[in-house]
Design an enzyme around this catalytic site. Sequence first.
Site, PDB file in Angstrom:
ATOM      1  N   CYS A   1       0.313   5.815  -7.434  1.00  0.00           N
ATOM      2  CA  CYS A   1       0.108   6.691  -8.603  1.00  0.00           C
ATOM      3  C   CYS A   1      -1.361   7.076  -8.736  1.00  0.00           C
ATOM      4  CB  CYS A   1       0.529   5.957  -9.871  1.00  0.00           C
ATOM      5  SG  CYS A   1       2.204   5.359  -9.822  1.00  0.00           S
TER       6      CYS A   1
ATOM      7  N   ARG B   1      -2.564   9.964  -1.821  1.00  0.00           N
ATOM      8  CA  ARG B   1      -2.181   8.573  -2.097  1.00  0.00           C
ATOM      9  C   ARG B   1      -0.670   8.388  -2.091  1.00  0.00           C
ATOM     10  NH1 ARG B   1      -6.268   5.752  -4.775  1.00  0.00           N
ATOM     11  NH2 ARG B   1      -4.756   4.648  -6.034  1.00  0.00           N
TER      12      ARG B   1
ATOM     13  N   TRP C   1       4.344   7.388  -8.372  1.00  0.00           N
ATOM     14  CA  TRP C   1       5.108   6.825  -7.237  1.00  0.00           C
ATOM     15  C   TRP C   1       6.106   5.892  -7.889  1.00  0.00           C
ATOM     16  CZ3 TRP C   1       5.153   1.912  -4.526  1.00  0.00           C
ATOM     17  CH2 TRP C   1       5.652   1.990  -3.215  1.00  0.00           C
TER      18      TRP C   1
ATOM     19  N   ASN D   1      -0.733   3.652 -14.445  1.00  0.00           N
ATOM     20  CA  ASN D   1      -0.546   3.065 -13.117  1.00  0.00           C
ATOM     21  C   ASN D   1      -0.319   1.576 -13.321  1.00  0.00           C
ATOM     22  OD1 ASN D   1      -1.087   5.515 -12.000  1.00  0.00           O
ATOM     23  ND2 ASN D   1      -3.088   4.961 -11.134  1.00  0.00           N
ATOM     24  N   GLY D   2       0.634   1.000 -12.568  1.00  0.00           N
ATOM     25  CA  GLY D   2       0.870  -0.440 -12.667  1.00  0.00           C
ATOM     26  C   GLY D   2       2.274  -0.725 -13.183  1.00  0.00           C
TER      27      GLY D   2
ATOM     28  N   GLU E   1       0.312  -2.682  15.865  1.00  0.00           N
ATOM     29  CA  GLU E   1      -0.308  -1.536  15.178  1.00  0.00           C
ATOM     30  C   GLU E   1       0.274  -0.232  15.695  1.00  0.00           C
ATOM     31  OE1 GLU E   1      -1.818  -0.605  12.757  1.00  0.00           O
ATOM     32  OE2 GLU E   1      -2.651   1.355  13.294  1.00  0.00           O
TER      33      GLU E   1
ATOM     34  N   LYS F   1       2.174   2.573  13.445  1.00  0.00           N
ATOM     35  CA  LYS F   1       1.715   3.965  13.385  1.00  0.00           C
ATOM     36  C   LYS F   1       2.852   4.920  13.695  1.00  0.00           C
ATOM     37  CE  LYS F   1      -1.609   3.566  12.354  1.00  0.00           C
ATOM     38  NZ  LYS F   1      -1.637   3.032  11.042  1.00  0.00           N
TER      39      LYS F   1
ATOM     40  N   GLU G   1       5.745   4.690  10.862  1.00  0.00           N
ATOM     41  CA  GLU G   1       5.432   5.178   9.507  1.00  0.00           C
ATOM     42  C   GLU G   1       5.194   6.689   9.494  1.00  0.00           C
ATOM     43  OE1 GLU G   1       1.818   3.878   7.616  1.00  0.00           O
ATOM     44  OE2 GLU G   1       0.758   3.743   9.497  1.00  0.00           O
TER      45      GLU G   1
ATOM     46  N   HIS H   1      13.307 -13.544  25.302  1.00  0.00           N
ATOM     47  CA  HIS H   1      13.824 -14.578  24.382  1.00  0.00           C
ATOM     48  C   HIS H   1      14.776 -13.995  23.352  1.00  0.00           C
ATOM     49  CE1 HIS H   1      11.290 -17.689  26.082  1.00  0.00           C
ATOM     50  NE2 HIS H   1      10.305 -16.815  26.088  1.00  0.00           N
TER      51      HIS H   1
ATOM     52  N   LYS I   1      -0.929   5.599   0.024  1.00  0.00           N
ATOM     53  CA  LYS I   1      -2.178   5.293   0.744  1.00  0.00           C
ATOM     54  C   LYS I   1      -2.721   3.933   0.323  1.00  0.00           C
ATOM     55  CE  LYS I   1      -5.592   5.849   3.470  1.00  0.00           C
ATOM     56  NZ  LYS I   1      -5.353   5.644   4.925  1.00  0.00           N
TER      57      LYS I   1
HETATM   58  C1  AGP Z   1      -1.594   1.897   7.473  1.00  0.00           C
HETATM   59  O1  AGP Z   1      -1.277   2.921   8.411  1.00  0.00           O
HETATM   60  C2  AGP Z   1      -0.585   1.767   6.404  1.00  0.00           C
HETATM   61  N1  AGP Z   1      -0.594   2.951   5.605  1.00  0.00           N
HETATM   62  C3  AGP Z   1      -0.672   0.493   5.588  1.00  0.00           C
HETATM   63  O2  AGP Z   1      -0.125  -0.514   6.415  1.00  0.00           O
HETATM   64  C4  AGP Z   1      -2.062   0.003   5.137  1.00  0.00           C
HETATM   65  O3  AGP Z   1      -2.820  -0.389   6.259  1.00  0.00           O
HETATM   66  C5  AGP Z   1      -1.867  -1.211   4.222  1.00  0.00           C
HETATM   67  O4  AGP Z   1      -1.165  -0.784   3.076  1.00  0.00           O
HETATM   68  C6  AGP Z   1      -3.189  -1.874   3.802  1.00  0.00           C
HETATM   69  O5  AGP Z   1      -3.954  -0.939   3.083  1.00  0.00           O
HETATM   70  P1  AGP Z   1      -5.506  -1.310   2.785  1.00  0.00           P
HETATM   71  O6  AGP Z   1      -6.206  -1.387   4.111  1.00  0.00           O
HETATM   72  O7  AGP Z   1      -6.000  -0.183   1.922  1.00  0.00           O
HETATM   73  O8  AGP Z   1      -5.521  -2.645   2.060  1.00  0.00           O
END
Ligand code: AGP
Length: 607
Positions: free
Chosen positions: A2, A27, A74, A98-99, A483, A487, A490, A506, A602
């Site tokens: 948000c 965000r 959000w 927000n929250g 990672e 990527k 997502e 395994h 974000k």
């Molecule tokens: C990264 O591509 C993702 N959007 C997500 O995993 C992100 O890295 C994670 O939410 C942590 O965010 P931060 O680094 O702002 O704490």
Amino acid sequence: MCGIVGYVGSKNAQSILLEGLHRLEYRGYDSAGIVTFQDGDACLLRVKGKVAGLDSLVNDSHRDDSIGIGHTRWATHGEPSERNAHPHNVGDIFLVHNGIIENYKDLKSVLETRGYSFVSETDTEVLTALVDSIYQQDKNLFAAVSEALHMVVGAYGIAVVAKDNMDEVVVARSGSPLVIGVGEDETFIASDPSALVGNTDQVIFLKDGEVAKCTRDGVTVKDSADQAVEPIVETIEMDIQAMQKKGFDHFLVKEIFDQPESLSATLAGRVVKDQDLLRLGGLNMSEEELRAVKHIFIVACGTASYASMIASYYIERFADDVVIDTVVASELRYRSFNVPENSLAIFVSQSGETADTIACLKEMKQRGVRCLGVVNAVGSTIAREVDGGIYIHAGAEISVASTKGFTSQVVALVLFGLVMAQAKGMSIEDVRPYIDELDALPEEIAAVLDTKNEEVKQLAADYSHYEHAFYIGRDVLYPLALEGALKLKETSYIHVEGQPAGELKHGSIALIDDRFFEVAFVMDNELFEKSMSNIIEVQARGGHVIVVTNSSREIEAERVVRIESRLKMFTPLLFNIVSQLFAYYVAVNKGNDVDQPRNLAKSVTVE
Ligand code: AGP
């Protein structure tokens, strides 16, 4: 996540609020709204979907109001809809939040006995009614908000206005960031400094428990005990450039191509090759304190946790008397864990606002553990709460998928490890190869971007139709595979699993058939043969293997992407550029919202 904006001044509030919401779009959100006022008349506009929908509504109902608040939501309580969008209105009060208000059901029951009824499913509407129920007693908005918040359990960042009070916006925070921009006869409010870009660089970072009254003449702040607090006005450097796409189609690819520059900024002044020098200001740790470190917890979420894992493999190689636990924040906070003597906790976060990471930081501080931050967002909550740390200086990262933040996080952590190891006696002869490679890394990344972009774009075109994939690697290439898998999944919504290459046999290898493709990261080192045998196992079962390697040796695979580089140690960070580009082009081929993938935010500021 948000976003909140607010304005009180003499300019057009609708324009300022919409510009701020557009700045916060990155965000992630699913509905939006603004409310502005003139002579007690409120203009409330809300939409399900994008801020562009608000632009259209404003074009149809333009007003010259000079006070208002806005929000991108959000969804947490209640599905994305116009009805659940903020601002919420009850009586004279309009509020954005927000929250999460944890005790909203109890409050709702009490308010219903006082005659309040509710049209949405949100906790925010309950908070709005609570403020109104107090405001009606004496029409003091500052006092009403403070009193209401004493009754609330939960996390919040809020902005509140009353339609019969054209002079003040009241804001408050507890666990969800809020920043106040101080202008000439005008005041701005935002949940993220990036929304203030172009309006002011003079800001007040509200602290947890504080409530502020924002007017055209300035800001009055009081703490949770209702005691006046002298606000500290700071100057922030917001790089408007980073907020622009600079000719790229998306922020994601711009930020991938930013990496030679952003990594150079991370290294600047910290790696001085011709002086054989590594230095990190801001740790607030003496050589003796660094030397004493025996156990490091590196705490993070998502991509930041994979950056932490990769860095831990490097640090263990040259700081062999230190035990490193890289832990996912959402797990650590509910685990009963011991903190050995001489422990250090490092919190890695691009946004500096991730709720789970912040919760672990608070736990570690309560246990008396020294806490460092590796953070990108200057002035963020984690950056302000730690005892010291390293800003990665990667510049604003707009795309939800983290790319330049990841690379700079790995390097910043390795830098810390080297500085700590030097304090423990690591010789300059042993350090120098790292200095040489770190110094060369931005240029090597630029070379991969130049030489591999078209090849990877074609590769993505050839593999975008798949719905399943494995990413595999050994040693430091295992967290790199994690990672890479994140990527791709997502951004493209393909089901991708990252696995240690040695683990496939395994169990997971039972899955492999024609539906899957595999990306195998292979270093030209002592694990080459073992990695190749994993690839042969996969191909024998109909897998479609893409190998990313720095080896010039013969490799039997469906596709091979070869990286030529003088680097020996940090080649995995070059493999990761291929992985980032591949994810980007697959997502583009699939027609996805590349910078704001579905369901994602974000900065995950809720638990
Ligand atoms: C990264 O591509 C993702 N959007 C997500 O995993 C992100 O890295 C994670 O939410 C942590 O965010 P931060 O680094 O702002 O704490």
